[in-house]
Design a protein around this motif. Sequence first.
Motif, mmCIF file in Angstrom:
data_model
loop_
_atom_site.group_PDB
_atom_site.id
_atom_site.type_symbol
_atom_site.label_atom_id
_atom_site.label_comp_id
_atom_site.label_asym_id
_atom_site.label_seq_id
_atom_site.Cartn_x
_atom_site.Cartn_y
_atom_site.Cartn_z
ATOM 1 N N ARG A 88 42.205 -1.722 -69.108
ATOM 2 C CA ARG A 88 43.392 -0.855 -69.134
ATOM 3 C C ARG A 88 44.650 -1.577 -68.691
ATOM 4 O O ARG A 88 45.748 -1.022 -68.753
ATOM 5 N N GLY A 89 44.504 -2.814 -68.205
ATOM 6 C CA GLY A 89 45.666 -3.545 -67.711
ATOM 7 C C GLY A 89 46.046 -3.175 -66.303
ATOM 8 O O GLY A 89 47.205 -3.362 -65.903
ATOM 9 N N GLU A 137 46.597 -9.227 -57.073
ATOM 10 C CA GLU A 137 45.224 -9.641 -57.373
ATOM 11 C C GLU A 137 45.218 -10.919 -58.205
ATOM 12 O O GLU A 137 44.480 -11.855 -57.924
ATOM 13 N N LEU A 138 46.031 -10.920 -59.246
ATOM 14 C CA LEU A 138 46.067 -12.064 -60.150
ATOM 15 C C LEU A 138 46.558 -13.312 -59.409
ATOM 16 O O LEU A 138 46.006 -14.407 -59.582
ATOM 17 N N ARG A 145 48.206 -10.772 -67.015
ATOM 18 C CA ARG A 145 47.408 -9.544 -66.927
ATOM 19 C C ARG A 145 47.076 -9.022 -68.320
ATOM 20 O O ARG A 145 45.996 -8.472 -68.545
ATOM 21 N N ALA A 146 48.002 -9.213 -69.253
ATOM 22 C CA ALA A 146 47.743 -8.775 -70.630
ATOM 23 C C ALA A 146 46.577 -9.550 -71.232
ATOM 24 O O ALA A 146 45.753 -8.995 -71.970
ATOM 25 N N GLU A 147 46.494 -10.848 -70.907
ATOM 26 C CA GLU A 147 45.377 -11.648 -71.428
ATOM 27 C C GLU A 147 44.058 -11.221 -70.800
ATOM 28 O O GLU A 147 43.015 -11.245 -71.463
ATOM 29 N N ALA A 186 38.868 -8.573 -71.725
ATOM 30 C CA ALA A 186 37.888 -7.513 -71.469
ATOM 31 C C ALA A 186 37.599 -6.717 -72.738
ATOM 32 O O ALA A 186 36.435 -6.372 -73.012
ATOM 33 N N LYS A 187 38.633 -6.430 -73.512
ATOM 34 C CA LYS A 187 38.441 -5.653 -74.736
ATOM 35 C C LYS A 187 37.679 -6.433 -75.812
ATOM 36 O O LYS A 187 36.913 -5.852 -76.585
#
Length: 883
Positions: A802-803, A809-810, A860-862, A867-868
């Motif tokens: 979900r992003g 965290e990153l 974060r998008a990557e 995950a998807k």
Amino acid sequence: MPKPIARTPRRSNSAVHAYPDLKLLDRFADEQVIRRVLPNGLTLLIKPDSRAPIASVQVWVKTGSIHESTDLGAGLSHYLEHMLFKGTRAPRPRSARQISEQVQTHGGTINAYTTFDRTVYYIDLPGEHAPLALDILSGMVLRPSLDKTEAEKERDVILREIAMGEDDPDQRLAQALFSTAFRQHPYAHPIIGHRELFAAVTHERLLHYYRTRYVPANMVVIVAGDVVPGEIESLVAQHFGTAAPQPLAPVYVPAEPPQLAPRHWEEYADVELTRAGIAWAIPGLAHADTPALNLLALLLGGGDSSILWQSIREKKGLVHSIDTTSWNPGSNGLFYIAYTCDAAKREPAIAAILAELERVKRKPPSPAQLRKAIRQLVVGEINTRKTVSGQASRLGAAEVVVGDLAFSQSYFARLAALRPADIQQAAARYLVAQSSSTVSLNPKSARADEASAGLAAAPKRAQKSRAKSAVANAAPQPFQSLTLSNGARLLLRPDHSLPNVHLRLCGLGGGLYEPADRRGATSLLATLLTKDTQRNTAAQVAQRIEEVGGSFYPMSGNNAFGLALEVLPGDLPLAHQLLADAILRPAFLQSTLKQERAAQIAALQDDNDNPVSFGLRQLRRHFFGAHPLAIGPNGEEHALARITTHDLAELHARLTSPANLVFVATGDFEPRAMEKAARKLLGQIPDGSTAPAAPPFTGPSKAAAFKETQPQAQAVVFEAYPAPSIREDAFFVSEVMDELFSGMSSRLFERVREKLALAYYVRSSRVIGTDASMFYFYAGTEPGKEAAVLREIQAEIARVARGAVTSAELARCKTRLKAGHRMGLQTNSQRALQAALNTLYDRPADDTEDYAQRIDSVTRAELSAFAKKYLRPTQRLQLTLSP
């Protein structure tokens, strides 16, 4: 000595109520330990344990480096440890080779170690062979040959060991700490000895030390495991009891006077990270304040959730790692906070540490914090009993170091009596500036930065220790890369800072290059290449490398194999010869194959006793199917049994094709001479073809769930997904993803372990290949909670998809990965291995900057896209391993 702050040891009902974990130790209160003192003064301890058909036989000699009297600092205790393996005298004479061969033939292992206050010799083996172990060890400690010629040879080995030890920055810092914190006590001297003092030791002085310290009254024999006590008593009387009693002269060990002012030591060297720490003088193990200091150490730096880790590392980002130790084995000790950081953050880090300590002095820990620390100690106490070797070592420490077999019970009673205010008082009493010693080992570049910033120069002592030649002070150069006409690649990285050279020859290998019914052959091949050649037997190869203090060992994994040698610069001709013989003239003897194949099968069998290792083997089979990664590098028992010497010779011919090989040299060498030697070796290797022959892998054919059983108390769950190979750009996203899901500070761990108490451990990991990989999660839980744990793992994957990963965290993940990568490249061996693998995987040999940039570029998008794409339910495979 400060007066104690802890109260009278007792474990009241209220203490048990406050710390219920202590009840876990009640079962050990009445455990059987037999203690006997023989007429000649030798002490015998027997701890029967028939849970496994194994025994540990140990001889503890109550002499170490602090007992060397007029030879203090010469390393006599360590010297004797080496010499006692060289052979024994009548009535049962054995050569060094016979000692090792007899132990190995009976399924055992033999080793020894020397500390400040003891020297320990031990053999672990099947219980029925304990009589042999007693026979061998009695000969070693009571009737060693101590041959003068062997002693001279071994002196050279230890001199090389001293020199090669300088390659370890952590070891250098540790010795600096002890020599700074202790001025009178023998702890100031290295156990191995100072080079000049050790080099001057004569054979007569060595014999005198042996005769005065290796007497029966100064020895403790410990036997733990599957044995019959009466038989052991009789055998010990037979083998040890016949030695005549001898007087044991007392040894004067000077006390360390009170420290009245802070002390500082710093040095600048060819390192990439700063290693630093601060220590305070504390009393010894038997002192009443020890339990409070041990708890304080756990609270401050005992794990990722500790005070300093969370504050200094996680919140302030000043260090890459930090931990705390309360070290107090004798009459004196040190409370030590150690950390690694970027050079520019050393001073802010120490300031932040001291600020946290002031907070602890002002405010006592909470009851919850104390319960956590005591639980850690209880678990540690339980863990000492997992193996018979651990049990024997625990008894030895109680008898030799403390002098009380019941020390554990009284120690935990004292722990239970502590209040939060006692911890606060311990911090206020001992962690004071006047008794502190601060040490640091820093990159050379930091000294120039400090000078330009107007900071004070390093102490004269440190400056003196840095006085070296211009060559030695030269900064290491990047790898020089050459590709020879036959396709072989050559990587050279001179570094004259230390007298150490590491050679490594690697190639692609593993399951992709093995016949389907010969999995594990590459690992066997690598091992046998370090054994017999047409010029030398395996024993001769080992003798030649070990007598110069060097090392020669194989490596193998899912994707690669290789050989590594490490020597001093003057021994490079020997290293080149051994490597050339291994690659060009291997013998592949049937007897050696049989022995090493048995060892590899034994390792597989040992893995089956570990539920995580066993489960992972099953998971790989289900996930990869016909692909070679379905089987680990060590293969399978039935496949290993088929492998012949002909198979290994054929595999050797294919994998050692020049185009498949990378030769790496790092350390103190002359580049032109090294290039000449490498060209000579690589030019003699016949051309060939190294082509993988494996079916492509596209992931599990469908989502599936498997259930298996194993006799164990816990349940283990696995969840696996396809992942990018090591050659794909998305591999770096998987690096960050793996870090995100792992560790005590991860959201997954926090929820599953800390908040919901569903699992003992939970994290992710990967099986990485050059054409396919597997990303998997695993957790240990109670039977019946498997489904709940799997739901939480899937929920965490959904959160990432979900992003919802936060910027903090990153950032933490990136910092940990980059620091870990850099810290893993500080020795010549680590640099050589990484450069070789990078080259084989089509990445830059020097990849520190490239790795950091790739990790920093992950967004974060990557992570969401990863995950998807990869962690989809339609390609999920689950395995549940239950009792």
